[in-house]
Every structure is written in C-alpha cells, then in structure tokens.
Write a protein that holds these residues in place. Structure first.
Motif, PDB file in Angstrom:
ATOM      1  N   LEU A  13      19.382  35.032  90.696  1.00 10.32           N
ATOM      2  CA  LEU A  13      18.936  33.650  90.523  1.00 10.32           C
ATOM      3  C   LEU A  13      19.197  33.190  89.094  1.00 10.32           C
ATOM      4  O   LEU A  13      19.648  32.060  88.864  1.00 10.32           O
ATOM      5  CB  LEU A  13      17.453  33.519  90.863  1.00 10.32           C
ATOM      6  CG  LEU A  13      16.846  32.130  90.727  1.00 10.32           C
ATOM      7  CD1 LEU A  13      17.517  31.139  91.671  1.00 10.32           C
ATOM      8  CD2 LEU A  13      15.340  32.171  91.009  1.00 10.32           C
ATOM      9  N   ALA A  14      18.919  34.061  88.127  1.00 12.47           N
ATOM     10  CA  ALA A  14      19.180  33.720  86.723  1.00 12.47           C
ATOM     11  C   ALA A  14      20.669  33.496  86.489  1.00 12.47           C
ATOM     12  O   ALA A  14      21.062  32.587  85.752  1.00 12.47           O
ATOM     13  CB  ALA A  14      18.656  34.834  85.813  1.00 12.47           C
ATOM     14  N   VAL A  15      21.507  34.303  87.121  1.00 10.28           N
ATOM     15  CA  VAL A  15      22.954  34.134  86.990  1.00 10.28           C
ATOM     16  C   VAL A  15      23.390  32.790  87.552  1.00 10.28           C
ATOM     17  O   VAL A  15      24.132  32.030  86.908  1.00 10.28           O
ATOM     18  CB  VAL A  15      23.705  35.281  87.705  1.00 10.28           C
ATOM     19  CG1 VAL A  15      25.201  34.948  87.838  1.00 10.28           C
ATOM     20  CG2 VAL A  15      23.531  36.587  86.947  1.00 10.28           C
ATOM     21  N   LEU A  16      22.922  32.471  88.760  1.00 12.00           N
ATOM     22  CA  LEU A  16      23.299  31.192  89.371  1.00 12.00           C
ATOM     23  C   LEU A  16      22.849  30.015  88.511  1.00 12.00           C
ATOM     24  O   LEU A  16      23.588  29.037  88.331  1.00 12.00           O
ATOM     25  CB  LEU A  16      22.694  31.086  90.771  1.00 12.00           C
ATOM     26  CG  LEU A  16      23.261  32.046  91.824  1.00 12.00           C
ATOM     27  CD1 LEU A  16      22.457  31.942  93.111  1.00 12.00           C
ATOM     28  CD2 LEU A  16      24.732  31.759  92.090  1.00 12.00           C
ATOM     29  N   MET A  89      20.666  28.722  95.182  1.00 12.72           N
ATOM     30  CA  MET A  89      19.818  28.597  93.997  1.00 12.72           C
ATOM     31  C   MET A  89      18.659  27.636  94.253  1.00 12.72           C
ATOM     32  O   MET A  89      17.499  27.935  93.926  1.00 12.72           O
ATOM     33  CB  MET A  89      20.656  28.108  92.811  1.00 12.72           C
ATOM     34  CG  MET A  89      19.869  27.892  91.531  1.00 12.72           C
ATOM     35  SD  MET A  89      20.912  27.198  90.216  1.00 12.72           S
ATOM     36  CE  MET A  89      21.339  25.599  90.909  1.00 12.72           C
ATOM     37  N   VAL A  90      18.946  26.496  94.843  1.00 14.62           N
ATOM     38  CA  VAL A  90      17.917  25.484  95.102  1.00 14.62           C
ATOM     39  C   VAL A  90      16.907  25.986  96.144  1.00 14.62           C
ATOM     40  O   VAL A  90      15.690  25.863  95.957  1.00 14.62           O
ATOM     41  CB  VAL A  90      18.565  24.163  95.564  1.00 14.62           C
ATOM     42  CG1 VAL A  90      17.501  23.190  96.054  1.00 14.62           C
ATOM     43  CG2 VAL A  90      19.349  23.542  94.405  1.00 14.62           C
ATOM     44  N   GLU A  91      17.403  26.572  97.225  1.00 11.02           N
ATOM     45  CA  GLU A  91      16.503  27.060  98.271  1.00 11.02           C
ATOM     46  C   GLU A  91      15.615  28.194  97.754  1.00 11.02           C
ATOM     47  O   GLU A  91      14.424  28.261  98.074  1.00 11.02           O
ATOM     48  CB  GLU A  91      17.320  27.536  99.478  1.00 11.02           C
ATOM     49  CG  GLU A  91      17.982  26.402 100.244  1.00 11.02           C
ATOM     50  CD  GLU A  91      18.984  26.901 101.270  1.00 11.02           C
ATOM     51  OE1 GLU A  91      19.091  28.144 101.440  1.00 11.02           O
ATOM     52  OE2 GLU A  91      19.667  26.054 101.888  1.00 11.02           O
ATOM     53  N   LEU A  96      10.275  30.206  95.742  1.00 10.80           N
ATOM     54  CA  LEU A  96       9.465  30.824  94.686  1.00 10.80           C
ATOM     55  C   LEU A  96       8.335  29.914  94.218  1.00 10.80           C
ATOM     56  O   LEU A  96       7.234  30.375  93.912  1.00 10.80           O
ATOM     57  CB  LEU A  96      10.363  31.187  93.497  1.00 10.80           C
ATOM     58  CG  LEU A  96      11.339  32.349  93.724  1.00 10.80           C
ATOM     59  CD1 LEU A  96      12.293  32.457  92.546  1.00 10.80           C
ATOM     60  CD2 LEU A  96      10.592  33.652  93.925  1.00 10.80           C
ATOM     61  N   VAL A  97       8.609  28.604  94.166  1.00 14.40           N
ATOM     62  CA  VAL A  97       7.598  27.660  93.672  1.00 14.40           C
ATOM     63  C   VAL A  97       6.556  27.355  94.737  1.00 14.40           C
ATOM     64  O   VAL A  97       5.364  27.218  94.439  1.00 14.40           O
ATOM     65  CB  VAL A  97       8.282  26.363  93.189  1.00 14.40           C
ATOM     66  CG1 VAL A  97       7.242  25.296  92.860  1.00 14.40           C
ATOM     67  CG2 VAL A  97       9.150  26.642  91.959  1.00 14.40           C
TER      68      VAL A  97
END
Length: 215
Positions: A13-16, A89-91, A96-97
């Motif tokens: 996720l950090a990479v994306l 990334m968005v999904e 997570l949120v």
C-alpha cells in the motif's frame, strides 16, 4: 468482510501511494518512504521491498516502463502505477479506514495476567509506564506542533491519531493507579489476599473456572 488481497503486505500500500505521484525505481521508492517515516506508520520490512514490487507487477498493479542508469550504477527498472493499482490503493484505504480490525498491543498481554503481580507492585509499574507515556506524549506534541508550521494537517492526521491513542492510554493508566492507591478498586482485597496467602480466594477461583468453561 473484505477477502484476502492479492498482495496483502502493507508495504504494498505504501508503494502504491508513493508511485502514484510519478514513475520511479525501487531505490527511489524506498528513499521517499523512509523520508516520510512510513516504517512508523505501518510494519515495514524493507528487505521485502523487492518481492512486494515484483508481486505488485505480477498482479497488474504496477508496470515496468523501462530502465535508467546513472553513472557506473547498474540499470534500475522504472515502475508506474496502473489503473488497477489505483483502484486497489483506494479500495484498500477505504477498508482500513472504515473497518475496525482487532489489534492486541503487548500492554494488553501484560494486563491480562496483571493479577500475578501484587497490587502495590502493579501500581508502581503503572506509575513507571505513565511517566514514560508522558515523556513520549510531550515529545509527540512538540514534534506535531513543529511539523504543523510547514506541513498541511491532512498529512499529519496519522500523527494526531497516534497522539490521541497515547493520551487515552495515559488517562486510563492514571485512573487505574488512583484506584489502587485509594483502595477503590473493587477487587483489591481479593487480589491482595491471593498474594498474602499464596492461595487463590474462592471467589477468584470461581471466576477463573467460569472463564475457562465459557472460553
């Protein structure tokens, strides 16, 4: 509940999130993420970066768009995010949120067997923890205030959250210390008797047995 992701290492996720800014090679990804302290936001194992990028490419979230060379350094593959990568990334961020996930800090493990320690010693240990928490909170507040001078709040919200969690923990620890010091903790007598006699009081034994049966 969301299914298992094709690449479920949070480093992905950090990479994306980093590569969405512009195409880059792995070394640049790592440099930017380190500069932004991503290893403090999530459990990052830098040694797995090569494999994570490889898997993101394998599943169509990143694509190889060529390579570059600087001086005598070896060629470095340049990657850019794909449309599928942006959706992932968005999904992933939405999940997570929006969805609470059980997390068990080491402190919870200690609290789960706190009865093994006499109440007085437990209070002293909690005072030590509270002192350390207060030092950390003070440093975090100062750091956040300093960063807020130059960094938009949007990019500091994870720091705000971590500070709020620390403050909540400190408040709880302080309240537990007060209960033990004042004698107002409802189980203090049973707890102390256990350590005075070396035998678990009947009422505590009953609760422990009930918990074992229900569990």
């Amino acid at each position: 509940m969301a299914g298992k992701r094709k690449v479920d290492n949070l480093l992905a996720l950090a990479v994306l999130a980093t590569v969405q800014e512009r195409p880059m090679h792995r070394y640049e990804m790592a440099s930017i993420m380190r500069a932004r302290s991503k290893d403090q936001d999530m459990n990052v194992k830098w040694g797995s970066l090569y494999t994570v990028v490889q898997n993101l490419e394998k599943h169509g979230f990143l694509e190889n768009i060529g390579s570059s060379r600087q001086g005598a350094r070896p060629e470095r593959t340049i990657y850019r995010i794909t449309d599928a990568g942006r959706r992932e990334m968005v999904e992933w961020t939405r999940e997570l949120v929006s969805t609470p996930h059980p997390e068990r800090p080491r402190f919870v493990a200690g609290l789960s067997v706190l009865a093994a320690i006499p109440p007085g010693e437990a209070a002293d240990l909690l005072r030590t923890r509270l002192g350390r928490l207060e030092e950390t909170i003070g440093a975090r507040r100062a750091g956040l205030a300093e960063h807020a001078k130059d960094v938009p709040r949007l990019f500091l919200i994870e720091d705000e959250y971590e500070l709020a969690i620390l403050e909540a923990e400190a408040a709880w620890v302080a309240s537990m210390i007060e209960e033990l010091a004042s004698g107002s903790h409802p189980d203090l007598a049973v707890w102390q008797a256990w350590h005075d006699t070396g035998e678990m009081p009947p009422e505590a034994a009953e609760l422990a047995e009930r918990g074992a049966v229900e569990g």
